[in-house]
Design a protein around this motif. Structure first.
Motif, PDB file in Angstrom:
ATOM      1  N   THR A 135      34.487  10.003  24.129  1.00 51.24           N
ATOM      2  CA  THR A 135      33.764   9.500  22.959  1.00 51.24           C
ATOM      3  C   THR A 135      32.297   9.317  23.298  1.00 51.24           C
ATOM      4  N   ARG A 182      40.108   8.182  25.924  1.00 47.34           N
ATOM      5  CA  ARG A 182      39.463   9.055  24.942  1.00 47.34           C
ATOM      6  C   ARG A 182      38.067   9.450  25.403  1.00 47.34           C
ATOM      7  N   TRP A 185      48.489   9.417  21.871  1.00 44.18           N
ATOM      8  CA  TRP A 185      47.263   8.634  22.083  1.00 44.18           C
ATOM      9  C   TRP A 185      46.707   8.825  23.487  1.00 44.18           C
ATOM     10  N   TRP A 214      36.018   2.744  18.328  1.00 45.45           N
ATOM     11  CA  TRP A 214      37.201   3.162  19.077  1.00 45.45           C
ATOM     12  C   TRP A 214      37.739   2.024  19.929  1.00 45.45           C
TER      13      TRP A 214
END
Length: 294
Positions: free
Chosen positions: A151, A149, A220, A159
């Motif tokens: 972030t 991810r 995901w 997270w």
């Protein structure tokens, strides 16, 4: 009703007091009581519709003192309201304990950050890095399931917890967890740079892992790969030191150690979470800050 009064009934805690009399009994100021009223923390028992005068029950004294003491702990208003609503018992004590645990974790993090910044500002970086013991360890090849991810730093802790939790749960379908969960950083994560970061959990069954990833699709950004055997240079840090940006000192200490020995990074830096995070205290070892080296 301009003086202290008593409503019908024999119980003294039903006694109505003017704001001045109640303030004296609670050892607070009338100004503080008006503030607590405005904040919704302690409402008067009665407000005269004509004069606007506030009256309090004698039984509210302990609640008023509780609110005052909780505010001295810098407790947010919403959490004070929760403690007050819980009453004087185990529930209120548990809420207070949870809040204070958060405070201690924050203060521990701020303490390590202050030490880091003092070292930076005073030019004592080498002395600061010397506080970290750096070692190497050989890790075997392993199958890992991963979630990636982009972030920023303020979203990163939440997270990491959620992603590793999902992957550990998924590992049950992949032969079980077969190593230390970790987070790898493919680029810097800060308040200006969003990585990406990648949460990884080693698992025992590669075929089951690939079947799991196929079922998840790209929801995901999940992948399965075989990580080769590696040599890691690492330093062990406490839970408080994991917070950004103080964790940077740990990574910089490892980099300095590597440079002094002619070693180079052979992959992205990573944080290995070997401890039970929920059960770990701020000053307990919780994570290894590491670089693959060659």
């Amino acid at each position: 009703m301009t003086e202290d009064a008593v409503v019908d009934g024999p119980e003294r805690n039903l006694e109505l007091l003017t704001i001045g009399a109640f303030a004296a009994r609670a050892r607070l100021s009338a100004k503080a009581l008006r503030l607590y009223d405005r904040l919704g923390l302690l409402a008067p028992a009665h407000v005269d519709e004509v004069t606007g005068y506030r009256y309090y029950r004698a039984g509210q004294v302990e609640q008023a003192r509780l609110v005052a003491m909780l505010r001295q702990l810098d407790m947010p208003l919403a959490r004070i309201a929760e403690v007050v609503e819980a009453g004087d018992g185990a529930g209120a004590a548990e809420l207070l304990g949870a809040y204070w645990a958060d405070v201690e974790a924050r203060v521990a993090g701020q303490r390590t950050l202050a030490e880091y910044l003092r070292g930076r500002l005073s030019g004592r970086s080498s002395e600061m890095y010397g506080k970290f013991a750096v070692e190497t360890v050989e890790t075997p090849a392993q199958v890992v399931i991963c979630e990636k991810r982009h972030t920023l730093a303020d979203e990163l802790p939440a997270w990491i917890g959620a992603a590793l939790g999902r992957l550990v749960e998924a590992a049950r379908e992949c032969g079980g967890v077969a190593g230390v969960p970790y987070v790898a950083y493919h680029a810097e994560v800060s308040m200006e740079s969003d990585g990406p970061a990648e949460a990884c959990v080693p698992v025992a069954d590669e075929a089951a892992a690939r079947a799991w990833a196929e079922r998840r699709g790209r929801a995901w950004e999940t992948v399965v790969r075989v990580e080769p055997a590696r040599r890691l240079a690492y330093t062990r840090i406490t839970k408080a030191q994991v917070a950004h940006p103080q964790i940077l000192a740990a990574f910089e200490a490892v980099e300095e150690w590597m440079a002094a020995r002619g070693l180079t990074a052979a992959g992205p830096c990573r944080e290995l979470y070997f401890a039970d995070w929920a059960a770990t205290g701020p000053e307990d070892p919780a994570c290894d800050a590491a670089f693959p080296v060659s």
